[in-house]
Design an enzyme around this catalytic site. Structure first.
Site, PDB file in Angstrom:
ATOM      1  CE  LYS A  42      -2.751   2.788   2.888  1.00 32.02           C
ATOM      2  NZ  LYS A  42      -3.571   3.043   4.049  1.00 32.02           N
ATOM      3  N   GLY A  73      -7.716   9.487   9.187  1.00 29.16           N
ATOM      4  CA  GLY A  73      -8.030   9.653  10.605  1.00 29.16           C
ATOM      5  C   GLY A  73      -9.022  10.750  10.919  1.00 29.16           C
ATOM      6  CG  ASN A  91      -6.119   1.557  11.404  1.00 23.80           C
ATOM      7  OD1 ASN A  91      -4.949   1.322  11.225  1.00 23.80           O
ATOM      8  ND2 ASN A  91      -6.658   1.344  12.606  1.00 23.80           N
ATOM      9  CB  THR A  92      -8.954   6.109  12.630  1.00 27.55           C
ATOM     10  OG1 THR A  92      -7.622   6.177  12.132  1.00 27.55           O
ATOM     11  CG2 THR A  92      -9.033   6.877  13.930  1.00 27.55           C
TER      12      THR A  92
END
Lengths: 66, 271
Positions: B113, B174, B222-223
């Protein structure tokens, strides 16, 4: 003999190979990737590379990330 | 028994093809990160609840004092998950290439990535450095999944460079702001041939659903999971939202109209 490992100055025994260095640091060679003076050293070749004074070594692995 | 019935209905309602990236086939269209979890046990349970097969990891220095085990592989079995190493934290093409090569040397796969960040405050990509790094890594045999902004021309250039997938952001990394530019994401999806995986910015399940409704091939987050009050429950919600959004896209939504249309017949009313 003075080397830089992961950005830290370290004193290690003279004439060790990268494989022996990992053993000294209690690191499993299967669990780290080694960069020696900016060149990646394959796992199978770790025993063939001798560390010399002033070398820069990076030891990396996978951590949590996005 | 009830769960089984529901699963059969799920399968019936979703006639879909699997996600194929760089020759690898995945059943889940949700890809998840492994960072920022309160603890490793929560991470493992959240990833299981998400149903994701692809999990991202970062390349960092080992802790030399050995006081704590920090490798994520100590907790996640690489036989059960497809590890996608990132180049997060890299600000130049040269750094990203260096990290990608180190990641590949770990010996799991040649997927990366690719992130080349251009600005510290927004973490927006440096598209020039990204293209430069993508070209080199593709040449070296990497399957490059390129994290980029929602710009069509950059996405086209990344595809031309040989990237296995292009990953435009929904909103900054994020931020949890959700999908800010659905039109651009749809345009990128329409024009590219390689898979389009939206990466970054999703905040909650509705964001995941609406993103998948644009027709993109997958979603990486993710976050949104790790920073939820209950990450395991949010991972479950994200799994359902990703499936729901995909199913709605495949179903084809009704046209929007600005005036009302009765749902009940206008004929047959009493005098």
């Amino acid at each position: 003999m003075d080397v830089v490992i992961n950005g830290e100055n370290k004193k290690i025994s003279a004439g060790v190979t990268l494989l022996e260095l990992l053993k000294e640091l209690e690191l499993d060679p299967r669990a780290v990737v080694v960069e020696h003076n900016r060149k990646i050293v394959r796992r199978a070749g770790l025993g063939d590379v001798t560390v010399t004074d002033g070398d820069a070594i990076e030891l990396v692995h996978f951590v949590g990330g996005g | 028994m009830k769960t089984e019935t529901l699963n059969r209905q799920d399968a019936e309602g979703l006639r879909d093809e699997p996600l194929v990236i760089g020759g690898r086939t995945f059943q889940s269209r949700l890809l998840v990160g492994t960072g920022k979890y309160p603890d490793m046990d929560t991470m493992v349970r959240a990833i299981e609840a998400s149903g994701a097969e692809v999990v991202t990891v970062a390349v960092r220095r080992v802790n030399l004092d050995r006081t704590k085990e920090s490798s994520v592989l100590h907790f996640l079995d690489p036989k059960h998950f497809f590890l996608l190493a990132n180049t997060a934290g890299c600000y130049t093409a040269a750094d990203a290439i260096r990290y990608a090569r180190l990641a590949r040397e770990a010996g799991f796969n040649d997927f990366v990535k690719l992130e080349v960040i251009g600005d510290e405050e927004t973490l927006l990509p440096d598209v020039q450095g990204l293209l430069e790094a993508a070209k080199v890594l593709v040449q070296e045999g990497f399957q490059v999944l390129a994290y980029t902004n929602e710009d069509l021309v950059t996405a086209l250039r990344l595809e031309d460079a040989g990237c296995a997938a292009v990953m435009p952001l929904a909103s900054p990394i994020g931020s949890g702001l959700g999908l800010l530019n659905p039109l651009s994401i749809r345009t990128i999806k329409r024009r590219l041939h390689v898979p389009v995986i939206v990466d970054a910015g999703v905040g909650t399940a509705s964001d995941a659903c609406v993103t998948m409704e644009q027709g993109v091939d997958g979603l990486l987050m993710n976050t949104a999971i790790a920073a939820a009050r209950d990450p395991v429950a949010m991972a479950h919600a994200m799994r359902l939202a990703t499936i729901a959004g995909r199913a709605a896209y495949l179903a084809g939504r009704m046209p929007r109209r600005e005036v009302a249309m009765p749902s009940s017949p206008s004929k047959g009313m009493l005098d």
